[in-house]
Design a protein around this motif. Structure first.
Motif, PDB file in Angstrom:
ATOM      1  N   LYS A  54      38.711   8.025   6.664  1.00 47.30           N
ATOM      2  CA  LYS A  54      38.205   7.486   5.402  1.00 47.30           C
ATOM      3  C   LYS A  54      39.331   7.026   4.482  1.00 47.30           C
ATOM      4  N   SER A  55      40.558   7.472   4.728  1.00 45.57           N
ATOM      5  CA  SER A  55      41.691   6.977   3.939  1.00 45.57           C
ATOM      6  C   SER A  55      42.058   5.548   4.341  1.00 45.57           C
ATOM      7  N   TYR A  56      41.637   5.121   5.531  1.00 45.83           N
ATOM      8  CA  TYR A  56      41.852   3.750   5.979  1.00 45.83           C
ATOM      9  C   TYR A  56      40.736   2.827   5.519  1.00 45.83           C
ATOM     10  N   TYR A  57      39.501   3.341   5.650  1.00 44.07           N
ATOM     11  CA  TYR A  57      38.339   2.501   5.345  1.00 44.07           C
ATOM     12  C   TYR A  57      37.149   3.428   5.103  1.00 44.07           C
ATOM     13  N   PRO A  58      36.323   3.133   4.085  1.00 48.12           N
ATOM     14  CA  PRO A  58      35.182   4.024   3.805  1.00 48.12           C
ATOM     15  C   PRO A  58      34.162   4.011   4.940  1.00 48.12           C
ATOM     16  N   GLY A  64      54.743  10.342  18.602  1.00 54.16           N
ATOM     17  CA  GLY A  64      53.498  10.545  17.872  1.00 54.16           C
ATOM     18  C   GLY A  64      53.445  11.960  17.337  1.00 54.16           C
ATOM     19  N   PHE A  65      52.952  12.089  16.117  1.00 52.74           N
ATOM     20  CA  PHE A  65      52.857  13.386  15.452  1.00 52.74           C
ATOM     21  C   PHE A  65      51.477  13.523  14.807  1.00 52.74           C
ATOM     22  N   GLU A  66      51.299  14.592  14.032  1.00 46.74           N
ATOM     23  CA  GLU A  66      50.032  14.848  13.368  1.00 46.74           C
ATOM     24  C   GLU A  66      49.524  13.621  12.620  1.00 46.74           C
ATOM     25  N   ASN A  67      48.199  13.511  12.591  1.00 52.72           N
ATOM     26  CA  ASN A  67      47.508  12.426  11.881  1.00 52.72           C
ATOM     27  C   ASN A  67      47.906  11.043  12.387  1.00 52.72           C
ATOM     28  N   THR A  68      48.112  10.953  13.694  1.00 57.79           N
ATOM     29  CA  THR A  68      48.481   9.688  14.322  1.00 57.79           C
ATOM     30  C   THR A  68      47.431   9.335  15.372  1.00 57.79           C
ATOM     31  N   PHE A  69      47.162   8.046  15.503  1.00 58.50           N
ATOM     32  CA  PHE A  69      46.276   7.561  16.552  1.00 58.50           C
ATOM     33  C   PHE A  69      47.135   7.269  17.768  1.00 58.50           C
ATOM     34  N   MET A 120      37.855  18.735  13.177  1.00 56.82           N
ATOM     35  CA  MET A 120      37.298  17.390  13.182  1.00 56.82           C
ATOM     36  C   MET A 120      37.216  16.840  11.753  1.00 56.82           C
ATOM     37  N   GLU A 121      37.019  17.722  10.806  1.00 56.34           N
ATOM     38  CA  GLU A 121      36.927  17.285   9.404  1.00 56.34           C
ATOM     39  C   GLU A 121      38.212  16.586   8.968  1.00 56.34           C
ATOM     40  N   GLN A 122      39.365  17.105   9.447  1.00 60.80           N
ATOM     41  CA  GLN A 122      40.652  16.475   9.130  1.00 60.80           C
ATOM     42  C   GLN A 122      40.676  15.030   9.615  1.00 60.80           C
ATOM     43  N   LEU A 123      40.161  14.791  10.802  1.00 63.19           N
ATOM     44  CA  LEU A 123      40.116  13.444  11.358  1.00 63.19           C
ATOM     45  C   LEU A 123      39.220  12.533  10.518  1.00 63.19           C
ATOM     46  N   ILE A 124      38.028  12.990  10.198  1.00 61.37           N
ATOM     47  CA  ILE A 124      37.093  12.154   9.435  1.00 61.37           C
ATOM     48  C   ILE A 124      37.685  11.805   8.068  1.00 61.37           C
ATOM     49  N   GLN A 125      38.305  12.765   7.410  1.00 62.92           N
ATOM     50  CA  GLN A 125      38.926  12.489   6.110  1.00 62.92           C
ATOM     51  C   GLN A 125      40.081  11.507   6.262  1.00 62.92           C
ATOM     52  N   HIS A 126      40.859  11.661   7.333  1.00 59.84           N
ATOM     53  CA  HIS A 126      41.967  10.736   7.579  1.00 59.84           C
ATOM     54  C   HIS A 126      41.432   9.315   7.811  1.00 59.84           C
TER      55      HIS A 126
END
Length: 187
Positions: free
Chosen positions: A9-13, A71-76, A1-7
């Motif tokens: 935050k790369s879009y918007y804080p 769709g691949f990793e780090n994709t919505f 889940m940490e990977q998702l939250i960090q990803h």
């Protein structure tokens, strides 16, 4: 889940409070190769983030599968039309690899929007990025030759050629497998 939250935050804080509230609404889901995330005719009620794996979106037309996105990793991931309108999906979304997804229901996400406007802004940015990719794909399909489409794919998304069966790639590019084979021989 940490990977998702960090990803995200790369879009918007995001504040710690919003991140925690979002984390509490996320559900981890694992899928096997060839499983379906959604089948045509069903309503998509979840918005997903792909942590690991690969999938494709496709339509059935006269008994033929027409792949229109990957769709691949780090994709919505979602069936956007179905998710937004709450109408049955016209597309199928199928896994090409074993995959790990994080899911949030539309109801939960909408509730978070009301409490954390930064999440609403974040999802708006994600939607905008999706629209831009969709428009680029449409324009390319209208104005580029088959060889140009393949060259663009090799330049911008070579991982697709490494991870996706060529039959799906040819469908995605709007050409027959024979045409794709001829173009590949020239490159």
């Amino acid at each position: 889940m940490e990977q998702l939250i960090q990803h995200l935050k790369s879009y918007y804080p995001l504040s710690d409070e919003a991140s925690k509230a979002l984390s509490n609404c996320l559900e981890k889901k694992c899928f096997a190769k060839n499983d379906y995330l959604i089948k045509a005719g069903r309503i998509c009620r979840y918005f997903y983030f792909m942590e690991r794996g690969a999938l494709r979106g496709f339509y059935n037309l006269n008994g033929k599968e027409i792949t229109h996105w990957f769709g691949f990793e780090n994709t919505f991931i979602t069936s956007f039309h179905s998710y937004i309108t709450e109408q049955p999906s016209v597309e199928n979304i199928q896994f090409m690899e074993g995959s790990i997804m994080w899911a949030i229901s539309k109801k939960d996400l909408t509730g978070l929007f009301d409490r954390y406007h930064e999440l609403e802004r974040l999802v708006r940015i994600i939607y905008e990025n999706y629209y831009i990719r969709l428009e680029e794909r449409y324009v390319n399909a209208q104005f580029k030759t088959a060889a140009e489409l393949y060259s663009d794919l090799m330049e911008k998304s070579p991982h697709i050629l490494e991870r996706v069966p060529l039959g799906y790639v040819s469908s995605y590019l709007g050409m027959t497998q024979e045409t794709l084979s001829r173009i590949r021989k020239l490159h």
